[in-house]
Design an enzyme around this catalytic site. Structure first.
Site, short mmCIF file in Angstrom:
data_model
loop_
_atom_site.label_atom_id
_atom_site.label_comp_id
_atom_site.label_asym_id
_atom_site.label_seq_id
_atom_site.Cartn_x
_atom_site.Cartn_y
_atom_site.Cartn_z
N LYS A 103 2.53 -44.27 -48.11
CA LYS A 103 3.14 -45.23 -49.03
C LYS A 103 4.58 -44.81 -49.32
CE LYS A 103 -0.35 -48.04 -49.90
NZ LYS A 103 -0.30 -49.48 -49.59
N GLU B 212 4.95 -51.30 -42.36
CA GLU B 212 4.27 -52.46 -42.93
C GLU B 212 5.04 -53.03 -44.12
OE1 GLU B 212 -0.11 -53.28 -45.00
OE2 GLU B 212 0.22 -51.50 -43.77
N LYS C 217 -6.33 -59.20 -44.75
CA LYS C 217 -7.17 -58.70 -45.84
C LYS C 217 -7.98 -59.86 -46.40
CE LYS C 217 -4.03 -54.97 -47.20
NZ LYS C 217 -3.01 -54.53 -48.18
N ASP D 25 3.98 -47.85 -45.21
CA ASP D 25 3.77 -49.10 -45.94
C ASP D 25 4.71 -49.11 -47.14
OD1 ASP D 25 2.92 -51.39 -47.13
OD2 ASP D 25 0.88 -50.73 -47.54
N ASP E 74 2.20 -57.99 -44.02
CA ASP E 74 0.99 -57.88 -44.83
C ASP E 74 1.01 -58.92 -45.94
OD1 ASP E 74 -1.21 -57.20 -46.34
OD2 ASP E 74 -0.50 -55.23 -46.93
#
Length: 363
Positions: free
Chosen positions: A162, A218, A267, A190, A243
């Site tokens: 992250k 991402e 997702k 991400d 995403d």
């Protein structure tokens, strides 16, 4: 098998340690769980996490829309008509993707139970075992490096790092992690929408020049900034994944038509469940784009549903289904079996879940 009722529950699970991204910090998973009841006695299980900073959904909104709108749509329906039921769910409300996802997976669970087959086999049956990465939360470079090394020692060969809060510190974070874990481990980044397009290009190019070997980055920019996402994709060598920009099949089609990304992340809580996630994957596959199947901060219930989808389809080649591994407890009886990065699909009918402990009845 006809649906007779939908019951709502709350589930609270503490995390092993705080989960930190560019968007939020979370200390416990506070989930809505549903049970879809039938006249045969079979129960379908569904789950929705309240991820308001991404989906706009809260537990209150999830429960409210199920109780006020979606419940009436499914009661009395025959589970064998799964296409009709899911189409009606998706026509009944706009948005409210997490609520629709919970009901969607519960219907699919019942569909598998109706035909006495694991869901992944009904959806395609491509494999019965998958491997996930592990997420490393935003912290100091030293703490993140320690977490990364612990993950590698636990058997993970792919880490999702992250970033997105401080661009200079982000580069230091990734550099420190790469130096700590060596060159044999895949690193994914991400940014959770945390960068502007130009600074994303600057930082990614710098990491390329430093030889940090990033598998992909991402969602470097805001979800709505399709042009910014394309700018980043066009100006770096590292693959870029969309995403938060993809909630619907239309979003996927638009982004891929623009050539705004190299990869996509599906997702269930963004797509509204398995039904529309299948559409998104089919669009990506038809355009030669590989997909990752990810999750929010969810319990094993909804991650099991996601794993069934991931195992069923060959175009889903990347997995970010580590959420249960971040939780201090597992109240789900049955479902997937997790051994470090390895996820084995259950062979029982439907999702393969038989019960959920510690549910608080809110009906």
């Amino acid at each position: 098998m006809k649906i007779t009722d939908v019951k709502l529950y709350h589930l609270s699970i503490p995390l092993k340690k705080p989960f930190k991204t560019a968007l939020r910090t979370v200390n416990s998973a506070e989930e809505t769980v549903i049970k879809v009841m039938t006249d045969t006695g079979e129960v379908g299980y569904g789950e929705a996490p309240p991820t308001s900073v991404i989906t706009g959904d809260t537990n209150e909104s999830i429960r409210g829309i199920i109780e006020e709108k979606l419940k009436a749509v499914v009661i009395g329906e025959d589970v064998a008509n799964i296409e009709g039921i899911l189409n009606n769910i998706n026509k009944a409300v706009v948005g409210n993707n997490s609520a629709r996802a919970a009901l969607d997976m519960a219907i699919y669970d019942l569909y598998g139970k109706l035909y006495q087959a694991p869901l992944y086999k009904l959806l395609g049956g491509y494999r019965d075992e998958i491997r996930s990465d592990l997420t490393i939360s935003i912290n100091s470079p030293e703490e993140m490096s320690g977490d990364a090394l612990a993950a590698v020692n636990a058997g993970y060969n792919t880490l999702k790092i992250k970033v997105g809060k401080d661009i200079k510190l982000d580069i230091e974070r990734v550099k420190s992690i790469r130096e700590t874990i060596g060159s044999g481990i895949r690193i994914r980044l991400d940014a959770n929408q945390g960068w502007q397009a130009k600074e994303a290009v600057h930082s990614i190019r710098k990491m390329e020049d430093m030889g940090l070997d990033i598998e992909f980055v991402e969602q470097p920019v805001k979800a709505h900034d399709f042009d910014g996402l394309k700018f980043v994709t066009d100006n770096v060598m590292t693959p870029i994944m969309a995403d938060e920009s993809i909630f619907s099949p239309r979003d996927c089609f638009t982004l891929l038509q623009m050539r705004a990304c190299d990869l996509i992340n599906i997702k269930l809580m963004k797509s509204g469940g398995i039904y529309r996630a299948l559409m998104i994957n089919s669009i990506a596959e038809s355009m030669g784009i590989k997909a990752m199947l990810g999750s929010m901060l969810e319990a094993k219930l909804s991650v099991t549903a996601a794993a069934h989808l991931a195992a069923a389809k060959k175009n889903i080649t990347m997995l970010d289904l580590d959420a249960p591994s971040l939780l201090a407890e597992d109240p789900v009886i049955g479902g997937i079996k997790i051994d470090g990065p390895c996820i084995k699909l259950p062979q029982g009918p439907g999702l393969g879940i038989t019960d959920i402990k510690n549910l608080i009845d809110i009906n």
